[in-house]
Structure formats: C-alpha cells, structure tokens
Design a protein around this motif. Structure first.
Motif, PDB file in Angstrom:
ATOM      1  N   ASN A  87      40.457  29.412  46.181  1.00  8.48           N
ATOM      2  CA  ASN A  87      40.176  30.409  45.141  1.00  8.48           C
ATOM      3  C   ASN A  87      38.973  31.301  45.442  1.00  8.48           C
ATOM      4  O   ASN A  87      38.474  31.983  44.532  1.00  8.48           O
ATOM      5  CB  ASN A  87      39.957  29.710  43.787  1.00  8.48           C
TER       6      ASN A  87
ATOM      7  N   ILE B 213      44.933  34.216  38.785  1.00 10.16           N
ATOM      8  CA  ILE B 213      43.520  34.339  38.420  1.00 10.16           C
ATOM      9  C   ILE B 213      43.020  35.756  38.677  1.00 10.16           C
ATOM     10  O   ILE B 213      42.345  36.358  37.832  1.00 10.16           O
ATOM     11  CB  ILE B 213      42.663  33.317  39.191  1.00 10.16           C
TER      12      ILE B 213
ATOM     13  N   LEU C 121      36.950  28.046  36.905  1.00 10.69           N
ATOM     14  CA  LEU C 121      38.001  27.813  37.904  1.00 10.69           C
ATOM     15  C   LEU C 121      37.601  26.698  38.864  1.00 10.69           C
ATOM     16  O   LEU C 121      36.472  26.218  38.863  1.00 10.69           O
ATOM     17  CB  LEU C 121      38.330  29.095  38.662  1.00 10.69           C
TER      18      LEU C 121
ATOM     19  N   THR D 299      41.139  28.283  34.079  1.00  5.49           N
ATOM     20  CA  THR D 299      42.406  28.342  34.805  1.00  5.49           C
ATOM     21  C   THR D 299      42.534  27.231  35.832  1.00  5.49           C
ATOM     22  O   THR D 299      41.568  26.848  36.477  1.00  5.49           O
ATOM     23  CB  THR D 299      42.560  29.712  35.493  1.00  5.49           C
TER      24      THR D 299
END
Length: 393
Positions: free
Chosen positions: A187, A164, A178, A157
């Motif tokens: 993230n 996510i 990621l 992603t």
C-alpha cells in the motif's frame, strides 16, 4: 512522546495511538452491567497509562463491541481538550442505519463531539459507493461536522490499493487508516497518495497484522537483532515521514513498554535499519531463491479474476513469510481466514487448486509453470481450522 502533524487536520498526533480493540470485554454489545469490574479497571488503567505517556489519541469503533461503552466511563472524566478521540462507523446502503450507529457511538462514549470520524471499511467498490454517492454516508458525516459533532472525517480500509487510491483521489477525506508495515508494503502507493492530498496517515495493527510480533519466531528475533521484531517494525514504519501514527492495540498498561523503546532510535533509523533490512532480504533469498523474491508478484491476477476466486497473491505472500521468517503461525491464521473474511479479507484458499485451470489468469507471471504446484504446497503447509474475524467470533 513524539508528535507529527496529522495532515490537513493540523492535529499534533502522537506517533503511537491507543487502539481500542484489545482491551474490551466483548466483541458484541452486551448490557453494561454484565461487564466485569476487573475488565473495566484494566481498560481504565490502560487509558490512564496511555495519557501519562502522551498517547492522547484514543481510537475505537462502533464495531468493537463493548469498547465504546467502556471508554465512555473514563473519557468524559479527563481533560477533553487534550484528547483526540476517534471512532469508526461502517458504511451502509441505508443512510439511516449509518446515522443510528453514529448516534449510538456518541451515546456510548458520552461525548458531545468526536475529533476523528472514520468511515469504517471502504474495502471495495460497493462500500466506496455507499460512502460518496449523493445522499450517502459521507453527506451525513458532513452534516454532523457542520453541527460540531465531528471535527474531521477519514476512512479506514482493508481494501486493495486500487480502491484506497480511488477513495483518496476524491479529496473528500482528512485522513486514512490503512495497513502498511515491513512484511506488507503493497500500500505504499496509497500512503504516497495520501501525503499528496495532505491527509493524515494512520497505520492499522502493525504488531498483530504485521506478523503477530508480540510472540515472534526465534528466526525473526535473530534477524532483527539488536532490536526486537516489534521495535524493528515500529522503527521501519516511523522512519518514513509520510507515516504519522501507529496503532498499538494495547490489552493492558504494560503493552506500551516495548513500543516505547522505538523512540530512542528514531533519530538514528538511517544507521540502525540498513543492516537489519539486508539480513531480512538475504534470509528471504536464501530460503526462497533470489529470482522468486524479486519477481513473484509480477503478473498475478486479482482474486476476482481467478477461477474459484483463489487469492493467489495473498497465498503466495503468506507462504513466503512462513518459509523465509518462520512466520508460520501468522500465515496459518491469515490463510484460514480466506473464505470467511468477506470484503475485509477477500478471496478463497487453494483447497481444490488441482481442479482449476489457471493457465489464462497467470499467463503473465514469469512463474506460471510453477504457481499451481506452489499453491498446492502452500495449502498443505497452511491449511487448518477455519478462522473468523474477531468481530465475528
């Protein structure tokens, strides 16, 4: 080499993975006979070097042009049981298209099975729906898993943290690829969520997307001393046990060498990192102002909530990096991808920011009165030639 348990897969994963998007001949499929021998020899030497070092995770994608075909000339010759092979296939509204791409990947790699199959690019609500809907791509992947063609299923992603975490919350995936590294820590919530679901965590492109650290600016070199910026970033990521492996997009066998220096510091990260982190934070405060550094992200809208789809948070982030750490070349590269990156890097530049009324969308920002002028300044600093994703070149 050091290894970490890759979540519920129970695979002992090397802390460095050999990513397959830098050594291939072309980003598009071409006839195999057109691949130059010197390029193929370099790829094979890179793979052999990785395996000699204990980096037995070889990662590629259907979208990486000739990468799979070229790997198919060497991977079947090795000890298959020692290898962890991962490829990735983009989701599609048409499951037959997804099936065809996966079958092409298997033919290209000349393997009977893939250890890790990633749904490539769950970046927005549409690609998530294409994947998990009844009869969608995930259902097909489960069939291949039952047939022994796939061992574990994950996803990659470039999407927003919200997307996510939604994908992770389905509890349908064994691992996630990621972005998360020093200059981009947004993230972390997704990393933590993946750990709660016992998923493997693979960090995408920490050296390139993490600041083009193979050619760092002098200011960053000095701030990260006595480590190189590349080793600092590796150590920063791996000092978090929630992270299991970092992708090294090696273009040649020697590209592993600098990363390997990280291993000798892993058991002393708590001692080595704090002074470097303090210098980096102080440099940002000195350049941008402490109040801005600590509060600039508050109250910013998503790009799709902004007039003109201007990606305000990304633009301000890139400006911060250019000013604080002289990461101007990196910031320009990413900024000029805006408007061309689709759901992989969404939103637009601040090209005509003076003509847009941003008052309502930035009303919750403590810097609402300054942001339009800062965006205009950022455009002047960073605008340049249009940039496309590598796979589009």
């Amino acid at each position: 080499m050091q290894y970490r348990r890759f979540g519920r897969t129970e695979i002992p994963m090397p802390v460095f993975s050999c990513g397959g998007m830098r050594y291939q001949f072309k980003w598009q499929d071409v006839p195999a006979w057109t691949i130059p021998q010197n390029n193929q020899r370099n790829l094979e030497a890179t793979i052999r070097r990785a395996i000699e070092l204990g980096i037995n995770h070889i990662e590629t994608a259907r979208g990486y042009g000739t990468s799979e075909v070229q790997l198919g000339r060497i991977l079947p010759l090795g000890d298959r049981d020692r290898l962890i092979v991962q490829t990735k296939v983009n989701p599609s509204q048409n499951p037959n298209e997804f099936r065809q791409k996966f079958e092409q990947s298997l033919r290209n790699l000349r393997l009977d099975y893939i250890d890790l199959l990633g749904i490539h690019g769950i970046n927005d609500a549409e690609t998530l729906h294409q994947t998990i809907r009844p009869g969608g791509c995930l259902e097909l992947a489960r069939q291949w898993q039952a047939q022994g063609k796939v061992r574990f299923i994950g996803f990659s992603t470039h999407g927003a943290t919200e997307i996510i975490t939604q994908a992770i919350a389905t509890n349908e995936f064994d691992y996630v690829n990621l972005h998360w590294y020093y200059i981009n820590q947004v993230n972390w919530e997704a990393v933590a969520a993946a750990n709660r679901h016992d998923m493997g965590v693979f960090i995408i492109s920490p050296s390139d997307k993490g600041g083009m650290l193979y050619k760092p600016p002098q200011k960053l070199v000095e701030l990260c001393s006595p480590l190189s910026p590349m080793v600092f970033n590796d150590l920063f990521c791996l000092s978090h046990s929630q992270v299991h492996t970092l992708s090294l997009g090696a273009a040649k066998p020697q590209d592993f060498d600098e990363h390997l220096k990280t291993l000798e510091y892993l058991d002393r990260a708590d001692e080595i990192l704090p002074p470097i982190l303090a210098r980096l934070e102080q440099a940002a405060c000195d350049s941008l102002g402490e109040d801005w550094v600590k509060t600039w992200q508050i109250g910013l809208p998503r790009y799709d909530e902004t007039p003109g789809n201007v990606n305000i948070s990304t633009i301000l982030w890139l400006r911060n990096l250019a000013i604080a750490y002289d990461l101007t070349e990196y910031a320009k590269m990413r900024y000029n991808l805006l408007g061309n990156g689709g759901h992989w890097f969404p939103g637009n530049q601040a090209k005509q920011i003076e003509q847009l009324d941003l008052r309502s969308c930035i009303a919750n920002s403590p810097h609402a009165d300054k942001i339009p002028a800062i965006l205009a300044e950022a455009h002047k600093l960073l605008s340049g030639a249009e940039v496309k994703r590598l796979s589009q070149d």
